[in-house]
Scaffold this active site. Structure first.
Site, mmCIF file in Angstrom:
data_model
loop_
_atom_site.group_PDB
_atom_site.id
_atom_site.type_symbol
_atom_site.label_atom_id
_atom_site.label_comp_id
_atom_site.label_asym_id
_atom_site.label_seq_id
_atom_site.Cartn_x
_atom_site.Cartn_y
_atom_site.Cartn_z
ATOM 1 N N LYS A 97 48.522 -32.003 -45.140
ATOM 2 C CA LYS A 97 46.936 -30.511 -45.170
ATOM 3 C C LYS A 97 45.970 -31.224 -46.059
ATOM 4 C CE LYS A 97 49.044 -27.944 -48.399
ATOM 5 N NZ LYS A 97 50.540 -28.294 -48.624
ATOM 6 N N ARG A 142 47.734 -18.920 -51.279
ATOM 7 C CA ARG A 142 48.951 -19.797 -51.308
ATOM 8 C C ARG A 142 49.801 -18.261 -52.185
ATOM 9 N NH1 ARG A 142 48.738 -25.211 -52.729
ATOM 10 N NH2 ARG A 142 51.014 -26.304 -53.498
ATOM 11 N N ARG A 155 54.756 -40.814 -50.948
ATOM 12 C CA ARG A 155 52.973 -41.228 -51.464
ATOM 13 C C ARG A 155 52.358 -41.901 -52.700
ATOM 14 N NH1 ARG A 155 50.615 -34.770 -50.958
ATOM 15 N NH2 ARG A 155 51.945 -34.513 -52.546
ATOM 16 N N ARG A 158 51.457 -39.118 -57.828
ATOM 17 C CA ARG A 158 51.450 -37.817 -58.950
ATOM 18 C C ARG A 158 52.513 -36.998 -59.820
ATOM 19 N NH1 ARG A 158 49.520 -33.694 -53.563
ATOM 20 N NH2 ARG A 158 50.694 -31.917 -55.243
ATOM 21 N N ARG A 166 58.673 -26.487 -55.568
ATOM 22 C CA ARG A 166 57.569 -26.425 -55.134
ATOM 23 C C ARG A 166 57.640 -26.271 -53.353
ATOM 24 N NH1 ARG A 166 55.459 -32.508 -55.823
ATOM 25 N NH2 ARG A 166 53.265 -30.807 -53.900
HETATM 26 P P1 AP5 Z 1 49.739 -34.685 -47.278
HETATM 27 O O1 AP5 Z 1 48.586 -35.366 -46.435
HETATM 28 O O2 AP5 Z 1 49.432 -35.712 -49.150
HETATM 29 O O3 AP5 Z 1 50.155 -33.763 -47.853
HETATM 30 P P2 AP5 Z 1 49.522 -32.386 -48.676
HETATM 31 O O4 AP5 Z 1 50.446 -31.372 -47.057
HETATM 32 O O5 AP5 Z 1 48.776 -32.520 -49.071
HETATM 33 O O6 AP5 Z 1 50.844 -31.828 -49.410
HETATM 34 P P3 AP5 Z 1 50.633 -31.846 -51.174
HETATM 35 O O7 AP5 Z 1 51.726 -31.516 -51.792
HETATM 36 O O8 AP5 Z 1 49.079 -31.756 -51.704
HETATM 37 O O9 AP5 Z 1 50.731 -30.011 -51.235
HETATM 38 P P4 AP5 Z 1 51.049 -29.046 -52.300
HETATM 39 O O10 AP5 Z 1 50.922 -27.426 -51.350
HETATM 40 O O11 AP5 Z 1 52.021 -29.079 -52.583
HETATM 41 O O12 AP5 Z 1 50.175 -30.087 -53.348
HETATM 42 P P5 AP5 Z 1 48.768 -29.072 -53.753
HETATM 43 O O13 AP5 Z 1 47.822 -30.081 -54.360
HETATM 44 O O14 AP5 Z 1 48.083 -28.573 -53.153
HETATM 45 O O15 AP5 Z 1 50.826 -35.541 -46.918
HETATM 46 C C1 AP5 Z 1 51.962 -36.269 -47.592
HETATM 47 C C2 AP5 Z 1 52.475 -37.310 -47.291
HETATM 48 O O16 AP5 Z 1 53.144 -37.790 -46.591
HETATM 49 C C3 AP5 Z 1 51.223 -38.435 -47.861
HETATM 50 O O17 AP5 Z 1 51.653 -39.523 -48.139
HETATM 51 C C4 AP5 Z 1 50.677 -38.392 -45.981
HETATM 52 O O18 AP5 Z 1 50.592 -40.293 -46.091
HETATM 53 C C5 AP5 Z 1 52.042 -38.931 -45.618
HETATM 54 N N1 AP5 Z 1 52.036 -37.768 -43.744
HETATM 55 C C6 AP5 Z 1 51.575 -37.090 -43.352
HETATM 56 N N2 AP5 Z 1 50.874 -36.294 -42.298
HETATM 57 C C7 AP5 Z 1 52.264 -37.041 -42.151
HETATM 58 C C8 AP5 Z 1 53.207 -37.301 -40.642
HETATM 59 N N3 AP5 Z 1 51.872 -36.201 -39.764
HETATM 60 N N4 AP5 Z 1 53.756 -37.976 -40.387
HETATM 61 C C9 AP5 Z 1 54.328 -38.739 -41.727
HETATM 62 N N5 AP5 Z 1 53.531 -39.281 -42.755
HETATM 63 C C10 AP5 Z 1 52.614 -38.376 -42.769
HETATM 64 O O19 AP5 Z 1 49.343 -28.547 -54.745
HETATM 65 C C11 AP5 Z 1 49.632 -29.032 -56.461
HETATM 66 C C12 AP5 Z 1 49.588 -27.847 -57.180
HETATM 67 O O20 AP5 Z 1 48.648 -27.688 -57.663
HETATM 68 C C13 AP5 Z 1 50.528 -26.764 -57.377
HETATM 69 O O21 AP5 Z 1 52.474 -26.807 -57.604
HETATM 70 C C14 AP5 Z 1 50.593 -25.386 -58.191
HETATM 71 O O22 AP5 Z 1 51.156 -25.739 -59.138
HETATM 72 C C15 AP5 Z 1 48.831 -26.456 -57.718
HETATM 73 N N6 AP5 Z 1 48.134 -25.053 -57.458
HETATM 74 C C16 AP5 Z 1 47.505 -25.607 -56.151
HETATM 75 N N7 AP5 Z 1 46.914 -24.898 -55.334
HETATM 76 C C17 AP5 Z 1 47.255 -23.120 -56.227
HETATM 77 C C18 AP5 Z 1 46.922 -22.025 -55.543
HETATM 78 N N8 AP5 Z 1 46.275 -21.592 -54.310
HETATM 79 N N9 AP5 Z 1 47.221 -21.375 -56.100
HETATM 80 C C19 AP5 Z 1 47.936 -21.298 -57.375
HETATM 81 N N10 AP5 Z 1 48.652 -23.114 -57.666
HETATM 82 C C20 AP5 Z 1 48.003 -24.049 -56.533
HETATM 83 MG MG MG Z 2 47.262 -32.082 -50.188
#
Ligand code: AP5
Ligand code: MG
Length: 216
Positions: free
Chosen positions: A13, A88, A127, A161, A172
């Site tokens: 994402k 979410r 990552r 992270r 997660r």
């Molecule tokens: P990346 O692009 O970083 O993936 P992502 O989908 O953004 O993953 P996140 O871990 O950020 O998602 P998340 O939903 O768990 O975390 P968030 O910060 O939202 O890609 C991952 C890796 O793969 C990178 O190294 C990239 O280079 C590589 N990659 C990407 N695409 C690729 C491909 N096609 N091929 C190969 N490699 C690839 O949330 C974190 C925490 O915050 C949650 O757990 C929760 O506690 C809280 N939170 C956030 N939003 C909310 C909400 N709306 N409600 C409640 N709690 C929330």
């Molecule tokens: Mg992300």
């Protein structure tokens, strides 16, 4: 345009949102990034959110929806938005409808990145990002061109992270299945969901996202 990038942790994402920002001047609204900034700044929200995030659980719907509402208020109406990691839960999806209506915006597309769970664990555990400009990397899939130096800003410090360890990633993923996947049918009923193979190479995923947006 206003779009949602939906997918489990590590689906790409953030990676794809950054590319849309670069190509189209859209704004990325990542609740994860906002919460991590609040944790780093030790704000009251950050202090409450930190332990929840470290456990891989969800922060309250009210907190994240208020963050999104505030960002849209600050932004004004003309700029396209990519919602990354929000909504979410079913409740957040309903809150988003109300927020968008207040801001005279409509949801144009929901892009679901489909990925294999074992690959996600590998992606997340490899990552890291530049501590200076935030550019994202991966030990294996997107390494630094020059070891120890950020491709984008030349910085030399990098960070990982605290929730990017295998045990928390598995938690997660479970939360995604139980809490987040149930929002998809709401958007499917509106006919605005496009499923994209998130296991393809980063550029190929970007091409598929662009095609989906062109026909939205
Ligand atoms: P990346 O692009 O970083 O993936 P992502 O989908 O953004 O993953 P996140 O871990 O950020 O998602 P998340 O939903 O768990 O975390 P968030 O910060 O939202 O890609 C991952 C890796 O793969 C990178 O190294 C990239 O280079 C590589 N990659 C990407 N695409 C690729 C491909 N096609 N091929 C190969 N490699 C690839 O949330 C974190 C925490 O915050 C949650 O757990 C929760 O506690 C809280 N939170 C956030 N939003 C909310 C909400 N709306 N409600 C409640 N709690 C929330
Ligand atoms: Mg992300």
């Amino acid at each position: 345009m206003n779009i949602i990038l939906l997918g489990p942790p590590g689906a790409g994402k953030g990676t794809q949102a950054a590319r849309l920002v670069e190509h189209h001047g859209m704004r990325q609204l990542s609740t994860g990034d906002m919460l991590r900034a609040a944790v780093a700044a030790r704000t009251p929200i950050g202090l409450r959110a930190k332990e929840v995030m470290d456990r891989g659980e969800l922060v309250s719907d009210e907190i994240v929806s208020a963050l999104i509402d505030a960002e849209l208020t600050a932004m004004g109406e003309g700029v396209g938005v990519i919602f990354d990691g929000y909504p979410r839960t079913v409740q957040q999806a309903e809150q988003l409808d109300a927020i968008l209506a207040r801001h005279h915006r409509r949801l144009d597309a929901v892009i679901e990145l489909e990925v294999d769970e074992e690959a996600l664990v590998r992606r997340i555990c490899g990552r890291f990002s530049c501590a200076n400009c935030g550019e994202g990397y991966h030990d294996e899939f997107k390494p630094l061109r020059v070891p120890g130096t950020c491709d984008r800003c030349g910085g030399h410090e990098f960070k990982r992270r605290p929730d990017d360890n295998e045990a928390t990633v598995r938690k997660r993923l479970q939360v995604y299945r139980n809490e987040t996947a149930p929002i998809l049918p709401l958007y499917e009923q509106r006919g605005i969901v496009t499923r994209i193979d998130g296991m393809a190479a980063i550029e190929e995923v970007t091409d598929a996202v662009e095609r989906a947006l062109a026909s939205a």
